[in-house]
Scaffold this active site. Sequence first.
Site, PDB file in Angstrom:
ATOM      1  N   GLY A 187      11.804 -12.028  12.103  1.00 25.65           N
ATOM      2  CA  GLY A 187      12.351 -11.997  13.462  1.00 25.65           C
ATOM      3  C   GLY A 187      12.980 -10.667  13.827  1.00 25.65           C
ATOM      4  O   GLY A 187      13.667 -10.559  14.847  1.00 25.65           O
ATOM      5  N   LEU A 203      -2.346  -2.927  -1.931  1.00 22.20           N
ATOM      6  CA  LEU A 203      -2.066  -4.357  -1.945  1.00 22.20           C
ATOM      7  C   LEU A 203      -3.073  -5.008  -1.021  1.00 22.20           C
ATOM      8  O   LEU A 203      -3.107  -4.725   0.179  1.00 22.20           O
ATOM      9  CB  LEU A 203      -0.651  -4.661  -1.456  1.00 22.20           C
ATOM     10  CG  LEU A 203      -0.322  -6.158  -1.403  1.00 22.20           C
ATOM     11  CD1 LEU A 203      -0.105  -6.707  -2.798  1.00 22.20           C
ATOM     12  CD2 LEU A 203       0.905  -6.419  -0.554  1.00 22.20           C
ATOM     13  N   LEU A 237      -6.303  -8.017   3.676  1.00 21.43           N
ATOM     14  CA  LEU A 237      -7.549  -8.341   4.363  1.00 21.43           C
ATOM     15  C   LEU A 237      -8.710  -7.777   3.566  1.00 21.43           C
ATOM     16  O   LEU A 237      -8.678  -6.613   3.157  1.00 21.43           O
ATOM     17  CB  LEU A 237      -7.558  -7.758   5.786  1.00 21.43           C
ATOM     18  CG  LEU A 237      -6.595  -8.415   6.777  1.00 21.43           C
ATOM     19  CD1 LEU A 237      -6.561  -7.641   8.074  1.00 21.43           C
ATOM     20  CD2 LEU A 237      -7.004  -9.861   7.037  1.00 21.43           C
ATOM     21  N   CYS A 288       0.840  -1.188   0.000  1.00 19.68           N
ATOM     22  CA  CYS A 288       0.000   0.000   0.000  1.00 19.68           C
ATOM     23  C   CYS A 288       0.879   1.243   0.000  1.00 19.68           C
ATOM     24  O   CYS A 288       1.847   1.320   0.736  1.00 19.68           O
ATOM     25  CB  CYS A 288      -0.923   0.000   1.199  1.00 19.68           C
ATOM     26  SG  CYS A 288      -2.207  -1.257   1.117  1.00 19.68           S
ATOM     27  N   ASN A 312      -1.691   2.617   5.140  1.00 17.19           N
ATOM     28  CA  ASN A 312      -0.705   1.613   4.742  1.00 17.19           C
ATOM     29  C   ASN A 312      -0.372   0.792   5.973  1.00 17.19           C
ATOM     30  O   ASN A 312      -0.047   1.357   7.021  1.00 17.19           O
ATOM     31  CB  ASN A 312       0.555   2.308   4.204  1.00 17.19           C
ATOM     32  CG  ASN A 312       1.699   1.335   3.958  1.00 17.19           C
ATOM     33  OD1 ASN A 312       1.482   0.178   3.619  1.00 17.19           O
ATOM     34  ND2 ASN A 312       2.918   1.810   4.140  1.00 17.19           N
ATOM     35  N   GLY A 313      -0.433  -0.536   5.871  1.00 17.12           N
ATOM     36  CA  GLY A 313      -0.069  -1.382   6.998  1.00 17.12           C
ATOM     37  C   GLY A 313      -1.219  -2.247   7.461  1.00 17.12           C
ATOM     38  O   GLY A 313      -2.162  -2.518   6.709  1.00 17.12           O
TER      39      GLY A 313
END
Length: 712
Positions: free
Chosen positions: A498, A189, A192, A139, A212-213
């Site tokens: 990680g 993008l 969900l 996004c 975005n996110g």
Amino acid sequence: MARVHAIRASLGSAGGRFRKRVPACVHCDWRARLEVPVWCRIRGCLRSYLHLHRRDGGVGFHAAVLTGVDGARRRRSHAAQPRRSGRMLRRPVAGTHSPDVLCRGGVGDGGIVLRVGRADPGDVHSLCFEVDGGRALMCGLFGVASVAPLEIPATLSALRAARDTLIHRGPDSQGDWFDAHVYVGHTRLSILDLSTSGAQPMLAGGVAMAANGEIYNFRQLRDELASDCRFVSGSDSEVLLHGYRVWGIDGLVARIEGMYAFVIYDSKAGRVHLVRDRVGIKPLYYAHLDGTLVWASELKAIEAYAEPLDVDYTALYDFLTYRYIPAPKSLYRQVRKLEPGCLLSFDCRSGRLDRSRYWTLRAAELELDNGDPTARIRALLEESVRSQQVSDAPLGFFLSGGIDSSTVVGMAAADHSNPHTFSIGFDVPEHSELHYASLVAKHANTRHSSATLHETDAVGLVAFMRKWFDEPYADTSALPTFLVSRLASQAVKVVLTGDGGDELFAGYDWYAAHAKRGQVAGSGWVLGATGRLKRRGGMVRRAARGLERYLFLSGLPYYTRLLGGMIANEKTDYRERWEVPDDYDDYWYFRQHYHTALPLPKRLQVLDFHTYLPDDVLTKVDRVSMANSLEARVPFLATPLIEALFALPASSLGRDKRLLQEVARPLLPPAILDRRKQGFGVPAAVWNDGVFDRTRTRQENLLAHLYPEFMT
């Protein structure tokens, strides 16, 4: 009808060819397709394009001779660069396509490794990306707010052109909304709610929002808002829209948990709000120019809209110190980075800009109320890993073989069978961790994919770093991170990583080195003498730098050197060339986060959390994953886990990340728990070509290769 072309790449005197035969569509229009240049492995000799486009039941691949806009065939020299690519098709293409193909590309001076296996009909987006000098298809945010009218529609094409520089961040759809004074653009993008109901910008009650996110606690917040608001999508982003309308901007940012950058325009109040997440996982740039606010996810969009911009030479000087340009600075004087945990508000009537911080890390050491914190920390990390696996798109995991990513994979495998993991290694066996990654993959029963980065490929990829980051950036671990992102993007749209584990569990080697050094410091004449030696260059300079590091430096100069930065006495020539003031503080960014009241281990943790983590590690992960249409999530950086760990005494963390070892002990084999940290950097001690030349710093090599205009 379909025909078959053979992809051939002349390798000059070396000989050779690509022998795989690829189905091709006869009737498609090349300007509408997504084009990926196929490069030979010997210094990037371009011979043909590989076209990817959608088709019912799979992905079609089209190998064709390069053509121009008028359809005429053209030839390109070995030094030619690929033209800008088209966009992904929104409808099926006529012709017959086979999803069961294998294509192999190589990396030369400007090429990208491309290895595509069988296309999954249910995940066509994972194989669709754009390559444009290193850009690929996440996004993206772009927008403008102004006291004066924007004069739309006359300026609409320029606004959309700037928005579309971010199409690599959001290939699934592009949208915008505007009134007389505000333009809000978005590239999407879909992660969900993959339907069009999740498209942005979103509108309700005079409020426009683009984000975005990901908001990880969106379901809980949605339940709280359900009685007052009507939701029309299953998207997590819609919670931001209605949350603002019910709670206001302060109430919203206090409640949300996730990685995010978003903009909210309240047309009734005449205010625009920009927000960046607490840690700085997602980027947000802005420029305040003569009563106008411009914002974007990446610097390139502001460059496209707000030219000309003036280079900030103190930012270049800072790059030599930190190996990145520290926030809030950018390469340009007029453009700033919104810092993590901050909120920016613009009044569209007066042009006033207000910045505030809505979250601050508290690093006081509290008394442990329940003795051993292992169980509590394990529960918090498990909850973070669980919440960040929510996705309507295919999801996987980066697996380096170190304890951080291995712990995330181990926790995910406990909940889900056969997670998909991805690793990258190096052509220097003693530097590669592929063996350990394979060990974890076998232990956790994952579907594992891996690849190897070779020196020649790495040197070719360096050329893309300017387009990935838009400003000087010297962490060459971006190269393997890019390739593991490319590998993952062929199968999934989301990965968990990680990153953040070293900052939270005090895992960096330089903590112990800094503690051993103490307060020993060289005298002024000694550092002056070594400074003069370093100006001779070559091996003399390298020897003088080593002498300083091991005998004479302490405090922030020593810390700077441990992280690969240049200290004041070796930047004299650059200070003069770029006219940096004599009283400029070389360590200003470190100094503002270096709290001497804290014990040394916790002091360095806090310093890294506010500097190295957002400006180096998270910047790297965002840009190179986005360059592959891949969303990278970081479970270690959930707010409850951060706050719990920074409240612990440093002694509770132990040496060599002992606390994390105990957290992961039920999940991982002893060979992973007991091994020393290796890191993910390239084997520069062995690679000694071009940008990896060890007689100069990495910063100087990158400036010389990618920004030569600043070195003359």
